[in-house]
Scaffold this motif. Structure first.
Motif: not given
Length: 120
Positions: A49-76
């Motif tokens: 999975x990947x996420x852009x710096x501002x979370x506007x773009x998020x992508x996960x591979x099909x084999x983990x979709x609906x099971x894995x979620x990526x997120x970020x907190x830039x303050x932390x």
């Protein structure tokens, strides 16, 4: 220069959950795209999975979709990978990576990895 430290790996039974954390150093980490990759024994490292710096773009591979979620907190300076409904085939070393460009391969900066083991 960006340094990355992963944590949150461990052993879990199939169907269980884990949350991986990637903490980046440096004030510029918040401006970097971040991805999670994994490498199972005897296999090549693969993008998960990947996420852009501002979370506007998020992508996960099909084999983990609906099971894995990526997120970020830039303050932390932290990127998370929430992994649910884990399967034995998810067993691998999971790596966090960062790059100034939004992409799914060839990242510039890498962490040391954290082991995830799923038993059936």
């Amino acid at each position: 220069q960006v340094q990355l430290v992963e944590s949150g790996g461990g052993s879990v039974q199939a169907g269980g959950s884990l949350r991986l954390l990637c903490v980046g150093s440096g004030r510029t980490f918040g401006s970097f795209a971040t991805g999670w990759f994994r490498q199972a024994p005897g296999k090549e490292r693969e993008f998960v999975c990947g996420i852009s710096w501002n979370s506007d773009n998020v992508k996960c591979r099909t084999f983990v979709k609906d099971r894995f979620t990526i997120a970020r907190d830039n303050d932390k300076n932290t990127v998370y990978l929430q992994m649910n409904s884990l399967k034995s085939e998810d067993t691998a070393v999971y790596y966090c990576a960062a790059d100034s460009r939004w992409r799914t391969a060839e990242y510039d900066y890498w962490g040391q990895g954290t082991q995830v083991t799923v038993s059936s």
